[in-house]
Write a protein that holds these residues in place. Structure first.
Motif, mmCIF file in Angstrom:
data_model
loop_
_atom_site.group_PDB
_atom_site.id
_atom_site.type_symbol
_atom_site.label_atom_id
_atom_site.label_comp_id
_atom_site.label_asym_id
_atom_site.label_seq_id
_atom_site.Cartn_x
_atom_site.Cartn_y
_atom_site.Cartn_z
ATOM 1 N N ARG A 258 0.835 -1.211 0.000
ATOM 2 C CA ARG A 258 0.000 0.000 0.000
ATOM 3 C C ARG A 258 0.865 1.255 0.000
ATOM 4 N N LEU A 259 1.963 1.229 0.771
ATOM 5 C CA LEU A 259 2.885 2.362 0.763
ATOM 6 C C LEU A 259 3.531 2.523 -0.607
ATOM 7 N N ALA A 260 3.861 1.408 -1.249
ATOM 8 C CA ALA A 260 4.435 1.479 -2.594
ATOM 9 C C ALA A 260 3.473 2.150 -3.554
ATOM 10 N N ASP A 261 2.193 1.862 -3.394
ATOM 11 C CA ASP A 261 1.193 2.513 -4.245
ATOM 12 C C ASP A 261 1.168 4.018 -3.998
ATOM 13 N N ALA A 262 1.255 4.413 -2.725
ATOM 14 C CA ALA A 262 1.217 5.836 -2.388
ATOM 15 C C ALA A 262 2.415 6.581 -2.972
ATOM 16 N N PHE A 263 3.586 5.939 -2.962
ATOM 17 C CA PHE A 263 4.811 6.580 -3.452
ATOM 18 C C PHE A 263 5.103 6.244 -4.917
ATOM 19 N N ASP A 264 4.227 5.460 -5.541
ATOM 20 C CA ASP A 264 4.467 4.979 -6.902
ATOM 21 C C ASP A 264 5.814 4.269 -6.984
ATOM 22 N N ALA A 265 6.128 3.482 -5.944
ATOM 23 C CA ALA A 265 7.379 2.733 -5.885
ATOM 24 C C ALA A 265 7.212 1.404 -6.603
ATOM 25 N N ARG A 266 8.216 1.025 -7.368
ATOM 26 C CA ARG A 266 8.162 -0.232 -8.124
ATOM 27 C C ARG A 266 8.966 -1.345 -7.465
ATOM 28 N N LEU A 267 9.627 -1.041 -6.330
ATOM 29 C CA LEU A 267 10.427 -2.054 -5.642
ATOM 30 C C LEU A 267 10.333 -1.870 -4.136
ATOM 31 N N VAL A 268 10.199 -2.991 -3.439
ATOM 32 C CA VAL A 268 10.254 -3.036 -1.983
ATOM 33 C C VAL A 268 11.352 -4.016 -1.598
ATOM 34 N N ARG A 269 12.325 -3.543 -0.854
ATOM 35 C CA ARG A 269 13.367 -4.426 -0.346
ATOM 36 C C ARG A 269 12.968 -4.907 1.039
ATOM 37 N N SER A 270 13.194 -6.190 1.315
ATOM 38 C CA SER A 270 12.940 -6.701 2.656
ATOM 39 C C SER A 270 13.987 -7.742 3.015
ATOM 40 N N MET A 271 13.840 -8.308 4.215
ATOM 41 C CA MET A 271 14.684 -9.393 4.699
ATOM 42 C C MET A 271 13.770 -10.498 5.200
#
Length: 264
Positions: A85-98
């Motif tokens: 949902r945050l990616a949608d708000a920022f128009d982010a195309r990548l989420v890095r996680s562990m």
């Protein structure tokens, strides 16, 4: 693209400086350096923002012409859904996680099941989830996990200096992850003798002065040819006082950008 991440502003964001830098302040500093990409990575205040504040931050990034990526820890489905949902708000195309979160360390079998559930939503949204190489999970196990899930939207965030703490070699990690790499953390590190020669400290160095094997990574991954973003980070120890630490952090950032821009 070459970008900066919140770890390039680690001390400037911290409460150890008189006036901690805000997220929008980091956006502005990034743009002032002629950089068009910013990764909001492990930035705890992000999860405390209201919807209105998130919207304001996203508009600020857009107004500055910045592309945004996001970063977090953990693969619990509700947590990954929140970052989608945050990616949608920022128009982010990548989420890095562990794979491991602050309070949840799944087995590999559990991790596969959790990722298989979450990745479908990422696929539908056109967002890539990149799991970082680090010392808490052997590289071979991380690669095997990503391969077993088997999604074009699931890959690896390659950060070779992290694995040294598990007695893995950066080159081995680069080779193992090459085909699955979707994001790169660009930093350098080295060992230094402790006073009295009683052991070593493993910490960051200015880009190009350590053991991080970035030229080898650049040759093997070919990030610019394959559309893989390179995010500048630092492991800068506290330099004794806020003024010196912030000045050194900024110098390391300038050095890293010059180093990366010189590569072709």
């Amino acid at each position: 693209m070459i970008g900066l991440g919140t770890y390039a502003f680690f001390w400037q964001h911290s409460d150890r400086v008189p006036e901690p830098l805000s997220l929008v302040g980091a956006f502005e500093a990034t743009r002032a350096l002629g950089v068009d990409l910013f990764q909001v990575c492990d930035y705890a205040p992000l999860l405390e923002l209201t919807e209105r504040e998130i919207g304001d931050a996203a508009r600020a990034a857009s107004d500055l012409g910045l592309t945004i990526e996001l970063g977090t820890k953990g693969i619990a489905p509700d947590h990954l859904a929140r970052f989608l949902r945050l990616a949608d708000a920022f128009d982010a195309r990548l989420v890095r996680s562990m794979v491991f979160g602050a309070d949840f360390r799944p087995t590999l079998a559990e991790a596969k099941e959790l990722l298989a559930r979450s990745i479908r939503d990422y696929e539908a949204a056109g967002v890539t989830l990149a799991l970082e190489t680090y010392e808490q999970l052997p590289t071979a196990e991380l690669v095997g996990l990503v391969e077993r899930v088997g999604s074009d939207r699931l890959g690896i965030c390659l950060d070779p200096p992290n694995v040294v703490a598990a007695l893995e070699l950066p080159r081995d990690t680069i080779d193992a992850c090459a085909a699955l790499t979707r994001n790169v953390h660009a930093k350098d590190s080295a060992f230094a003798r402790q006073d009295g020669w009683v052991g070593f400290t493993y910490t960051g160095t200015p880009m190009g002065e350590g053991l991080g094997e970035y030229p080898y990574l650049f040759e093997q991954i070919r990030p610019r040819e394959h559309g893989i973003n390179e995010i500048v980070e630092h492991w800068l120890p506290w330099q004794g006082d806020p003024e010196t630490t912030v000045r050194t952090e900024r110098e390391w950032t300038a050095t890293a950008l010059e180093y990366l821009r010189s590569m072709s």
